[in-house]
Motif scaffolding. Structure first.
Motif, PDB file in Angstrom:
ATOM      1  N   UNK A  32      -0.264 -65.777  18.780  1.00 50.49           N
ATOM      2  CA  UNK A  32      -0.020 -64.368  18.463  1.00 50.49           C
ATOM      3  C   UNK A  32      -0.458 -63.526  19.652  1.00 50.49           C
ATOM      4  N   UNK A  33       0.101 -62.333  19.747  1.00 52.04           N
ATOM      5  CA  UNK A  33      -0.281 -61.393  20.810  1.00 52.04           C
ATOM      6  C   UNK A  33      -0.873 -60.159  20.145  1.00 52.04           C
ATOM      7  N   UNK A  34      -2.083 -59.850  20.544  1.00 54.37           N
ATOM      8  CA  UNK A  34      -2.743 -58.633  20.033  1.00 54.37           C
ATOM      9  C   UNK A  34      -2.751 -57.593  21.147  1.00 54.37           C
ATOM     10  N   UNK A  35      -2.306 -56.393  20.833  1.00 56.00           N
ATOM     11  CA  UNK A  35      -2.328 -55.309  21.821  1.00 56.00           C
ATOM     12  C   UNK A  35      -3.188 -54.152  21.305  1.00 56.00           C
ATOM     13  N   UNK A  36      -3.878 -53.537  22.231  1.00 57.17           N
ATOM     14  CA  UNK A  36      -4.859 -52.523  21.859  1.00 57.17           C
ATOM     15  C   UNK A  36      -4.550 -51.190  22.540  1.00 57.17           C
ATOM     16  N   UNK A  37      -5.222 -50.170  22.097  1.00 57.05           N
ATOM     17  CA  UNK A  37      -4.958 -48.828  22.638  1.00 57.05           C
ATOM     18  C   UNK A  37      -5.629 -48.617  23.987  1.00 57.05           C
ATOM     19  N   UNK A  38      -6.382 -49.585  24.442  1.00 54.34           N
ATOM     20  CA  UNK A  38      -6.997 -49.508  25.770  1.00 54.34           C
ATOM     21  C   UNK A  38      -7.074 -50.905  26.360  1.00 54.34           C
ATOM     22  N   UNK A  39      -7.523 -51.011  27.615  1.00 49.40           N
ATOM     23  CA  UNK A  39      -7.598 -52.301  28.298  1.00 49.40           C
ATOM     24  C   UNK A  39      -8.365 -53.318  27.447  1.00 49.40           C
ATOM     25  N   UNK A  40      -7.826 -54.531  27.407  1.00 50.27           N
ATOM     26  CA  UNK A  40      -8.432 -55.556  26.549  1.00 50.27           C
ATOM     27  C   UNK A  40      -9.860 -55.879  26.965  1.00 50.27           C
ATOM     28  N   UNK A 143       1.349 -60.658  30.281  1.00 56.15           N
ATOM     29  CA  UNK A 143       1.018 -59.645  29.279  1.00 56.15           C
ATOM     30  C   UNK A 143       0.389 -58.441  29.954  1.00 56.15           C
ATOM     31  N   UNK A 144       0.640 -57.253  29.440  1.00 60.26           N
ATOM     32  CA  UNK A 144      -0.038 -56.073  29.975  1.00 60.26           C
ATOM     33  C   UNK A 144      -1.544 -56.169  29.735  1.00 60.26           C
ATOM     34  N   UNK A 145      -2.294 -55.369  30.467  1.00 62.82           N
ATOM     35  CA  UNK A 145      -3.752 -55.534  30.418  1.00 62.82           C
ATOM     36  C   UNK A 145      -4.380 -55.092  29.097  1.00 62.82           C
ATOM     37  N   UNK A 146      -3.585 -54.475  28.241  1.00 63.36           N
ATOM     38  CA  UNK A 146      -4.141 -54.099  26.940  1.00 63.36           C
ATOM     39  C   UNK A 146      -3.831 -55.140  25.862  1.00 63.36           C
TER      40      UNK A 146
END
Lengths: 240, 238
Positions: A32-40, A143-146
């Motif tokens: 799964x890929x979890x994305x957040x509102x700021x840098x991981x 993946x993007x850094x978030x």
């Protein structure tokens, strides 16, 4: 025990399929890929699941195949989801995807479909620890850094070890039937191993992604790369 | 010096041997000082919260724990595990039942710490407050066990724990010899299934008979093709 067994079977009736007898033992996929509102940050996870802090920052939690499909979708997302999936439950979504494949290439569909998987015996084991990340060879995920790639399920034979926290949030954070997507990935990959001798789920993921995008041209391209069938997708013990 | 030599020898010889393991968990993250000379240190003994076979611990996590072993001695528990396999499988039992490898701690070689063999193929990270300990292994015709940990296990845990170690080791040997397995993952799944099914004698109420043996069938189906119909640890002659 009876209750737990029934509960486990129920949970994985939406995910698992029959184990690969004599084939690859530890199945890939289950990402799964979890994305957040700021840098991981590492602190967003605890024991393999979302931490309290991560829960306040998480924006999406998607099965990897679905995440890739969303990234490559050329049309208009509906509430940040692919259109048409939120109206379906896990089972109907699986039927719909298999039907798309049938419409595009019925002969190929024949080589990898195995409805007997549904009657196979699978047991889900909830784990509150971090599952080992089982990466597919050749996967080049940028993946993007978030965002962060995580293992939600690891298959060992007929046992599916799943991270309890991730599985709960996978269903809770989106209207898309994501458990059904995990199951679809596993079904396709099981057939790819048996019928085509695949050793990673890379092609299976490409196929499912293309089917989610409803892109017949891409599906046909992926099918070309599947290779030649080497055996049946269904084994007798699937009908246990 | 003798202990060091034995440890080094074992490190070399057991690197590809089957092994049974115990898990020790503490009330805080594991520290090296919790262990001493193959045993728990005084501090480790004061802080330990769980000491049991890895299979039983996994069975607890999966299905609420081993079922119907209460009141059984170690030997009865050991016989019960094998009886469940016999009752619920037939040809498979014959392929796993290697008569030449019956393990008894009384005839095994007592040792200090055994080098940890990474054959458990656990699908998840061991919790930070827990440590896996190599407890029983095989070298040729000898069974070698960590005497201090086994003694602690015998004193503090249910008799079935020692039986589980013995049965695990025997089944893993058979799985490697007859099914070509290279790690303990499928054997552990089989053990989890056996521990959680109905006892061989009862076989359970009618409404659960289909489901519980199904758990065993599902795990045995993943073992792959057997090299021989009857188990043997003897190498095949070319």
């Amino acid at each position: 025990m009876k209750f737990t067994l029934i509960l486990s079977c129920f949970i994985f009736s939406t995910i698992g399929n029959t184990a690969l007898a004599g084939g690859t033992f530890i199945g890939n996929g289950g990402h799964v890929v979890a994305c957040f509102s700021e840098k991981f940050q590492d602190a967003f996870f605890e024991n393999g699941g979302l931490s309290q802090r991560g829960l306040t920052k998480v924006e999406s939690l998607d099965v990897l195949d679905y995440y890739i499909a969303k990234k490559n979708f050329k049309g208009q997302l509906v509430n940040n989801e692919l259109p048409g999936l939120c109206e379906l439950n896990n089972r109907d979504m699986a039927f719909a995807i298999w039907d798309r494949l049938w419409d595009i290439d019925p002969r190929f569909h024949e080589t990898i479909s195995c409805t007997q998987y549904e009657s196979g015996l699978n047991y889900g084991i909830p784990v509150q620890y971090e599952l080992h990340l089982v990466l597919d060879n050749g996967e080049d995920l940028q993946l993007p850094e978030n965002c962060s790639l995580r293992q939600a399920v690891v298959r060992q034979g007929s046992f599916f070890y799943y991270n309890k926290n991730l599985m709960e949030h996978l269903q809770g954070l989106t209207c898309v039937p994501q458990r059904g997507l995990l199951r679809l990935h596993e079904d396709i990959y099981t057939s790819a191993v048996r019928a085509y001798g695949h050793e990673t789920s890379l092609q299976s993921r490409k196929l499912l992604t293309a089917l989610l995008l409803n892109s017949p041209a891409t599906v046909k391209e992926v099918i070309k790369d599947f290779g030649r069938p080497i055996g049946p997708a269904c084994f007798e013990e699937d009908a246990l | 010096m003798k202990k060091l030599l034995l440890f080094l020898t074992l490190t070399l010889v057991v690197s590809s041997a089957p092994a049974a393991q115990v898990i020790a968990c503490f009330n805080e993250n594991v520290q090296d000082r919790f262990f001493s000379e193959g045993d728990l240190s005084e501090e480790g003994a004061a802080k330990i919260t769980i000491l049991r076979s890895l299979d039983a611990w996994m069975a607890q996590m999966a299905f609420l724990g081993p079922k119907n072993f209460a009141g059984l001695t170690e030997e009865q528990s050991y016989q019960e595990i094998w009886a469940r396999l016999r009752v619920y499988t037939h040809e498979f039992y014959n392929s796993m039942n290697c008569l030449e490898n019956r393990i008894h701690f009384s005839s095994a070689v007592a040792s200090g710490a055994l080098p940890l063999l990474e054959d458990s193929a656990l699908p998840f990270e061991v919790p930070k407050n827990c440590q896996i300990l190599q407890t029983l292994t095989t070298q040729g015709e000898f069974f070698i066990y960590n005497q201090k940990i086994v003694s602690r296990l015998a004193k503090t845990s249910a008799p079935m724990e020692l039986a589980i170690l013995r049965a695990h080791e025997e089944m893993l040997q058979a799985a490697m010899a007859n099914y070509g397995h290279v790690d303990a993952a499928r054997t552990r799944n089989l053990m989890i299934s056996l521990l959680n099914t109905w006892s061989a004698e009862e076989s359970g109420p009618p409404d659960t008979r289909i489901r519980t043996p199904g758990l065993i069938a599902a795990t045995t189906n993943t073992f792959g093709p057997s090299k021989r119909p009857t188990c043997s640890l003897q190498k095949e002659t070319p």
